[in-house]
Design a protein around this motif. Structure first.
Motif, short mmCIF file in Angstrom:
data_model
loop_
_atom_site.label_atom_id
_atom_site.label_comp_id
_atom_site.label_asym_id
_atom_site.label_seq_id
_atom_site.Cartn_x
_atom_site.Cartn_y
_atom_site.Cartn_z
N HIS A 69 0.73 -1.09 0.17
CA HIS A 69 0.16 0.04 0.29
C HIS A 69 1.26 1.32 -0.24
N ARG A 70 2.27 1.56 0.94
CA ARG A 70 2.81 2.37 0.76
C ARG A 70 3.39 2.29 -0.50
N ALA A 126 0.56 4.24 -2.46
CA ALA A 126 1.05 5.65 -2.36
C ALA A 126 2.06 6.41 -3.07
N ALA A 127 3.10 6.08 -3.01
CA ALA A 127 4.82 7.22 -3.50
C ALA A 127 5.18 6.49 -4.54
N GLN A 142 -5.48 8.30 -4.02
CA GLN A 142 -6.12 8.82 -3.02
C GLN A 142 -6.25 7.87 -2.25
N ALA A 176 -5.12 4.50 -1.49
CA ALA A 176 -3.73 3.72 -0.62
C ALA A 176 -3.25 4.69 0.99
N PRO A 177 -3.03 6.06 1.07
CA PRO A 177 -3.48 6.26 2.59
C PRO A 177 -4.18 6.39 3.23
N HIS A 236 -3.08 2.54 9.15
CA HIS A 236 -2.56 3.28 9.49
C HIS A 236 -0.73 2.90 8.51
N ALA A 237 0.12 3.47 9.27
CA ALA A 237 1.83 3.60 8.26
C ALA A 237 2.25 1.84 8.54
N ARG A 243 -0.31 0.35 5.77
CA ARG A 243 0.41 -0.01 4.85
C ARG A 243 1.93 -0.46 4.25
N ASN A 244 3.05 -0.94 5.06
CA ASN A 244 4.30 -0.83 4.87
C ASN A 244 4.70 -2.04 4.29
N SER A 296 -9.85 8.66 11.47
CA SER A 296 -8.48 8.03 10.91
C SER A 296 -7.84 6.79 11.26
#
Ligand SMILES: Cc1cc2nc3c(=O)[nH]c(=O)nc-3n(C[C@H](O)[C@H](O)[C@H](O)COP(=O)(O)OP(=O)(O)OC[C@H]3O[C@@H](n4cnc5c(N)ncnc54)[C@H](O)[C@@H]3O)c2cc1C
Length: 275
Positions: free
Chosen positions: A78-79, A82-83, A96, A98-99, A103-104, A107-108, A190
């Motif tokens: 996912h990260r 987003a990048a 839009q 993916a973020p 949480h981070a 997503r990593n 969030s």
């Protein structure tokens, strides 16, 4: 609680992963990011199973522009979505989305293949695939098979994936000139799963609106889409969502609240793509 895994093997390449899956005769599960699978094993929501770790399979990584399609490998995190400049330029709905996923830390590790295979009805990426009319590329002992997203998500946590098949990639049509895309959701906090979400693809040839969190699968709002294409106002189109969506009552929100949120999102998303 520790995971109840019955065995672990790391696949060297794609052919190895598929042969392990075939040999397991439905007794093993693919391990990608582990962000849903390991939690299910820890909580004993999934039964004891052998794990086939695909994290070393290089053929499953990478984002590539192939003609008019963006091919995204199943192991793409996912990260990375987003990048990615390619994703932002050609399929902004995914950039839009993916973020908005968890949480981070999740997503990593979490992957697009894992998200699509898991098919949580409140997940962002299955709805992106549906709105974008993407193709899911599957591989099994009999070879490769391509399934349109509209046929892939069958029911709650249920897809068209056979027990000896895995997702290898998705092929997403790139945005055409004049196309606008937006992904929006409403969640309590969030990082939470959405109470309702929308992926709106506003193409010169017609609008596609896929909702998540408002039914057992991601859902195309076909009645509202047809009305918008005929020139209906956003308010009038939003009224038609009652016939398009089947929100469920659950501990997080009653069905009526989810339907109301879906209407709010349709109006907001149309305003965003047409401003
Ligand atoms: C606290 C928390 C909050 C979360 N919030 C969200 C959220 O808001 N939105 C969201 O979308 N997700 C959310 N997730 C889930 C997260 O995005 C997961 O990463 C994702 O659903 C599964 O991806 P994974 O790569 O981790 O898959 P895994 O957990 O490794 O696997 C999940 C399932 O998919 C199968 N699988 C994995 N890869 C493949 C493949 N290539 N082919 C066939 N089968 C495969 C596995 O066998 C397993 O059955 C959340 C997770 C947690 C723990």
């Amino acid at each position: 609680m520790k995971a109840a895994a019955a065995g672990y093997i790391r696949a060297n390449d794609l052919a190895h992963a598929i042969s392990l899956l075939e040999q397991s005769r439905g007794e093993a599960r693919i391990l990608a990011g582990g962000q849903s699978l390991i939690a299910s094993l820890n909580l004993r929501l999934a039964g004891e199973t052998a794990l086939i770790d695909i994290n070393g399979v290089a053929e499953l990584s990478g984002i590539e522009l192939v003609g008019e399609q963006l091919r995204i490998g199943a192991l793409t995190r996912h990260r990375e979505l987003a990048a990615s400049d390619l994703v932002a330029r050609h399929v902004p709905a995914i950039a839009q989305a993916a973020p908005l996923i968890a949480h981070a830390a999740i997503r990593n590790r979490g992957t697009i293949g894992g998200s699509l295979a898991y098919a949580d009805p409140a997940a962002e990426l299955p709805a992106c695939m549906l709105a974008l009319d993407a193709v899911i590329v599957l591989r099994g002992p009999a070879g490769e098979r391509r399934v349109r997203a509209g046929d892939f998500f069958i029911d709650l946590f249920t897809t068209d994936l056979a027990e000896d098949e895995m997702i290898v990639a998705v092929e997403v049509p790139v945005a055409v000139a004049g196309e606008r895309q937006t992904t929006m959701e409403l969640a309590r906090r969030s990082g939470d799963y959405a109470l309702a979400g929308i992926v709106l693809v506003d193409r010169p040839s017609g609008v596609r609106a896929a909702f998540f969190g408002v039914g057992p699968t991601p859902i195309l709002a076909t009645g509202a889409m047809a009305a918008i294409d005929r020139g209906a106002s956003p308010d009038d189109a939003a009224e038609l969502l009652e016939g398009d969506l089947q929100p469920l009552d659950d501990v997080h929100a009653p069905a009526a609240v989810r339907l109301h949120l879906a209407r709010v999102l349709l109006r907001r998303a149309l305003a965003a793509t047409r401003s």
